[in-house]
Motif scaffolding. Structure first.
Motif, PDB file in Angstrom:
ATOM      1  N   PRO A  16       0.863  -1.395   0.313  1.00  0.00           N
ATOM      2  CA  PRO A  16      -0.271   0.008   0.293  1.00  0.00           C
ATOM      3  C   PRO A  16       0.860   1.378   0.005  1.00  0.00           C
ATOM      4  CG  PRO A  16      -0.902  -1.458   1.391  1.00  0.00           C
ATOM      5  CD  PRO A  16       0.519  -1.951   1.097  1.00  0.00           C
ATOM      6  N   SER A  17       2.233   1.300   0.695  1.00  0.00           N
ATOM      7  CA  SER A  17       3.050   2.308   0.381  1.00  0.00           C
ATOM      8  C   SER A  17       3.304   3.142  -0.907  1.00  0.00           C
ATOM      9  CB  SER A  17       4.248   2.155   1.728  1.00  0.00           C
ATOM     10  OG  SER A  17       5.131   1.063   0.985  1.00  0.00           O
ATOM     11  N   PHE A  18       3.236   2.260  -1.937  1.00  0.00           N
ATOM     12  CA  PHE A  18       3.520   2.162  -2.997  1.00  0.00           C
ATOM     13  C   PHE A  18       2.883   2.169  -3.762  1.00  0.00           C
ATOM     14  CE2 PHE A  18       7.766   0.969  -1.356  1.00  0.00           C
ATOM     15  CZ  PHE A  18       8.992   1.752  -2.004  1.00  0.00           C
ATOM     16  N   GLY A  19       1.148   2.634  -3.491  1.00  0.00           N
ATOM     17  CA  GLY A  19      -0.056   2.830  -4.109  1.00  0.00           C
ATOM     18  C   GLY A  19      -0.470   1.485  -4.738  1.00  0.00           C
ATOM     19  N   GLY A  20      -0.332   0.296  -3.302  1.00  0.00           N
ATOM     20  CA  GLY A  20      -0.712  -0.871  -3.875  1.00  0.00           C
ATOM     21  C   GLY A  20      -1.847  -2.096  -3.412  1.00  0.00           C
ATOM     22  N   ASN A  21      -1.915  -3.065  -3.585  1.00  0.00           N
ATOM     23  CA  ASN A  21      -3.347  -3.506  -2.223  1.00  0.00           C
ATOM     24  C   ASN A  21      -2.937  -5.031  -2.046  1.00  0.00           C
ATOM     25  OD1 ASN A  21      -5.683  -4.386  -1.231  1.00  0.00           O
ATOM     26  ND2 ASN A  21      -6.575  -4.590  -2.521  1.00  0.00           N
ATOM     27  N   ASN A  22      -0.722  -4.646  -1.574  1.00  0.00           N
ATOM     28  CA  ASN A  22      -0.061  -6.173  -1.378  1.00  0.00           C
ATOM     29  C   ASN A  22      -0.367  -6.987  -2.510  1.00  0.00           C
ATOM     30  OD1 ASN A  22       0.570  -5.218   0.793  1.00  0.00           O
ATOM     31  ND2 ASN A  22      -0.796  -5.645   2.212  1.00  0.00           N
ATOM     32  N   ASP A  23       0.309  -6.888  -3.306  1.00  0.00           N
ATOM     33  CA  ASP A  23      -0.152  -7.440  -5.038  1.00  0.00           C
ATOM     34  C   ASP A  23       1.259  -7.722  -5.147  1.00  0.00           C
ATOM     35  OD1 ASP A  23      -3.059  -6.930  -5.486  1.00  0.00           O
ATOM     36  OD2 ASP A  23      -2.745  -4.458  -6.488  1.00  0.00           O
ATOM     37  N   TYR A  24       1.131  -9.267  -5.349  1.00  0.00           N
ATOM     38  CA  TYR A  24       2.785  -9.455  -5.932  1.00  0.00           C
ATOM     39  C   TYR A  24       2.195 -10.467  -7.554  1.00  0.00           C
ATOM     40  CZ  TYR A  24       3.023 -10.147  -0.914  1.00  0.00           C
ATOM     41  OH  TYR A  24       2.720  -9.914   0.433  1.00  0.00           O
ATOM     42  N   GLY A  25       3.689 -10.080  -7.989  1.00  0.00           N
ATOM     43  CA  GLY A  25       4.118 -10.557  -9.147  1.00  0.00           C
ATOM     44  C   GLY A  25       4.806 -11.156  -8.974  1.00  0.00           C
ATOM     45  N   CYS A  26       5.979 -11.705 -10.549  1.00  0.00           N
ATOM     46  CA  CYS A  26       6.933 -12.304 -10.711  1.00  0.00           C
ATOM     47  C   CYS A  26       7.630 -12.124 -12.608  1.00  0.00           C
ATOM     48  CB  CYS A  26       6.489 -13.647 -10.789  1.00  0.00           C
ATOM     49  SG  CYS A  26       8.233 -14.462 -10.732  1.00  0.00           S
ATOM     50  N   GLU A  27       8.783 -11.749 -12.531  1.00  0.00           N
ATOM     51  CA  GLU A  27       9.272 -11.648 -14.007  1.00  0.00           C
ATOM     52  C   GLU A  27      10.425 -12.260 -14.086  1.00  0.00           C
ATOM     53  OE1 GLU A  27      11.638  -8.461 -16.484  1.00  0.00           O
ATOM     54  OE2 GLU A  27      11.677  -8.201 -14.332  1.00  0.00           O
ATOM     55  N   THR A  28      10.426 -13.333 -15.096  1.00  0.00           N
ATOM     56  CA  THR A  28      11.649 -14.581 -15.347  1.00  0.00           C
ATOM     57  C   THR A  28      12.499 -14.014 -16.271  1.00  0.00           C
ATOM     58  OG1 THR A  28      10.001 -16.728 -13.588  1.00  0.00           O
ATOM     59  CG2 THR A  28      12.161 -16.979 -15.677  1.00  0.00           C
ATOM     60  N   VAL A  29      13.384 -13.912 -16.591  1.00  0.00           N
ATOM     61  CA  VAL A  29      14.519 -14.210 -17.545  1.00  0.00           C
ATOM     62  C   VAL A  29      15.370 -15.411 -17.221  1.00  0.00           C
ATOM     63  CG1 VAL A  29      16.038 -12.664 -19.208  1.00  0.00           C
ATOM     64  CG2 VAL A  29      14.625 -11.445 -17.517  1.00  0.00           C
ATOM     65  N   ARG A  50       6.381 -12.086 -17.684  1.00  0.00           N
ATOM     66  CA  ARG A  50       5.598 -11.800 -16.631  1.00  0.00           C
ATOM     67  C   ARG A  50       4.320 -11.731 -16.099  1.00  0.00           C
ATOM     68  NH1 ARG A  50       7.530  -6.881 -14.367  1.00  0.00           N
ATOM     69  NH2 ARG A  50       8.944  -5.855 -16.290  1.00  0.00           N
ATOM     70  N   GLU A  51       4.458 -12.081 -14.886  1.00  0.00           N
ATOM     71  CA  GLU A  51       3.218 -12.865 -14.112  1.00  0.00           C
ATOM     72  C   GLU A  51       2.453 -11.675 -13.195  1.00  0.00           C
ATOM     73  OE1 GLU A  51       3.042 -17.054 -13.616  1.00  0.00           O
ATOM     74  OE2 GLU A  51       3.987 -17.392 -15.170  1.00  0.00           O
ATOM     75  N   GLY A  52       1.574 -11.885 -13.182  1.00  0.00           N
ATOM     76  CA  GLY A  52       1.320 -10.493 -11.285  1.00  0.00           C
ATOM     77  C   GLY A  52       1.678  -8.886 -12.160  1.00  0.00           C
ATOM     78  N   VAL A  53       1.412  -7.824 -11.330  1.00  0.00           N
ATOM     79  CA  VAL A  53       1.825  -6.745 -11.266  1.00  0.00           C
ATOM     80  C   VAL A  53       3.112  -6.639 -11.180  1.00  0.00           C
ATOM     81  CG1 VAL A  53      -0.368  -6.518 -10.118  1.00  0.00           C
ATOM     82  CG2 VAL A  53       1.686  -6.471  -8.343  1.00  0.00           C
ATOM     83  N   GLU A  54       3.865  -5.880 -11.517  1.00  0.00           N
ATOM     84  CA  GLU A  54       5.425  -5.155 -11.654  1.00  0.00           C
ATOM     85  C   GLU A  54       5.491  -4.001 -10.367  1.00  0.00           C
ATOM     86  OE1 GLU A  54       8.411  -2.528 -14.039  1.00  0.00           O
ATOM     87  OE2 GLU A  54       6.496  -2.561 -14.555  1.00  0.00           O
ATOM     88  N   GLY A  55       6.019  -4.389  -8.862  1.00  0.00           N
ATOM     89  CA  GLY A  55       6.334  -4.122  -8.108  1.00  0.00           C
ATOM     90  C   GLY A  55       7.761  -3.827  -7.968  1.00  0.00           C
ATOM     91  N   VAL A  56       7.531  -3.442  -6.218  1.00  0.00           N
ATOM     92  CA  VAL A  56       9.132  -3.339  -5.845  1.00  0.00           C
ATOM     93  C   VAL A  56       9.703  -4.723  -5.474  1.00  0.00           C
ATOM     94  CG1 VAL A  56      10.309  -2.950  -3.730  1.00  0.00           C
ATOM     95  CG2 VAL A  56       8.472  -1.706  -4.560  1.00  0.00           C
ATOM     96  N   PRO A  57      11.081  -5.255  -6.538  1.00  0.00           N
ATOM     97  CA  PRO A  57      11.589  -6.496  -6.304  1.00  0.00           C
ATOM     98  C   PRO A  57      12.207  -7.337  -3.846  1.00  0.00           C
ATOM     99  CG  PRO A  57      13.176  -5.361  -7.572  1.00  0.00           C
ATOM    100  CD  PRO A  57      11.904  -4.135  -6.466  1.00  0.00           C
ATOM    101  N   VAL A  58      11.646  -8.128  -4.022  1.00  0.00           N
ATOM    102  CA  VAL A  58      11.725  -8.420  -2.884  1.00  0.00           C
ATOM    103  C   VAL A  58      12.693  -9.764  -2.902  1.00  0.00           C
ATOM    104  CG1 VAL A  58      10.241 -10.025  -1.269  1.00  0.00           C
ATOM    105  CG2 VAL A  58       8.908  -7.898  -2.845  1.00  0.00           C
ATOM    106  N   LEU A  59      12.770 -10.603  -3.937  1.00  0.00           N
ATOM    107  CA  LEU A  59      13.678 -11.462  -3.823  1.00  0.00           C
ATOM    108  C   LEU A  59      13.868 -12.437  -5.041  1.00  0.00           C
ATOM    109  CD1 LEU A  59      14.221 -14.279  -1.223  1.00  0.00           C
ATOM    110  CD2 LEU A  59      12.285 -15.298  -2.387  1.00  0.00           C
ATOM    111  N   LEU A  60      14.990 -12.783  -5.547  1.00  0.00           N
ATOM    112  CA  LEU A  60      15.822 -12.875  -6.284  1.00  0.00           C
ATOM    113  C   LEU A  60      16.868 -14.995  -6.199  1.00  0.00           C
ATOM    114  CD1 LEU A  60      16.908 -12.177  -9.367  1.00  0.00           C
ATOM    115  CD2 LEU A  60      18.806 -11.245  -8.268  1.00  0.00           C
ATOM    116  N   ASN A  61      16.498 -15.015  -7.399  1.00  0.00           N
ATOM    117  CA  ASN A  61      16.623 -16.723  -7.246  1.00  0.00           C
ATOM    118  C   ASN A  61      17.662 -16.230  -8.628  1.00  0.00           C
ATOM    119  OD1 ASN A  61      15.334 -19.348  -8.939  1.00  0.00           O
ATOM    120  ND2 ASN A  61      17.039 -19.508  -6.726  1.00  0.00           N
ATOM    121  N   ALA A  62      18.323 -17.023  -8.843  1.00  0.00           N
ATOM    122  CA  ALA A  62      19.612 -17.406 -10.170  1.00  0.00           C
ATOM    123  C   ALA A  62      20.300 -18.254  -9.809  1.00  0.00           C
ATOM    124  CB  ALA A  62      20.058 -16.164 -10.067  1.00  0.00           C
TER     125      ALA A  62
END
Length: 77
Positions: A16-29, A50-62
């Motif tokens: 919410p502090s970034f204008g969302g509603n605790n939505d989540y997303g995932c980007e895979t490259v 990309r799935e879901g919303v574009e937001g603040v990065p939380v976790l990265l897996n390589a």
């Protein structure tokens, strides 16, 4: 397919502090290359999804997978 596969998956959150509603997303490259160094440098055939919303990065897996299917490394940040 005789190529290395390097995949970066970034989990994202839109609080919410970034204008969302605790939505989540995932980007895979993913990058496919005959060389592990070029695959990690993203110099090869690249696919993005990309799935879901574009937001603040939380976790990265390589992950780097060898042509024989063996996982060379699997890193979480």
């Amino acid at each position: 397919m005789n190529q290395y596969r390097y995949t970066q998956t970034e989990l994202q959150s839109l609080p919410p502090s970034f204008g969302g509603n605790n939505d989540y997303g995932c980007e895979t490259v993913t990058c496919f290359s005959p060389s592990p160094k070029k695959a990690v440098a993203m110099e090869g055939t690249i696919t993005r999804s990309r799935e879901g919303v574009e937001g603040v990065p939380v976790l990265l897996n390589a992950t780097l997978v060898a042509p024989n299917g063996r996982v060379v490394f699997d890193r979480w940040d």
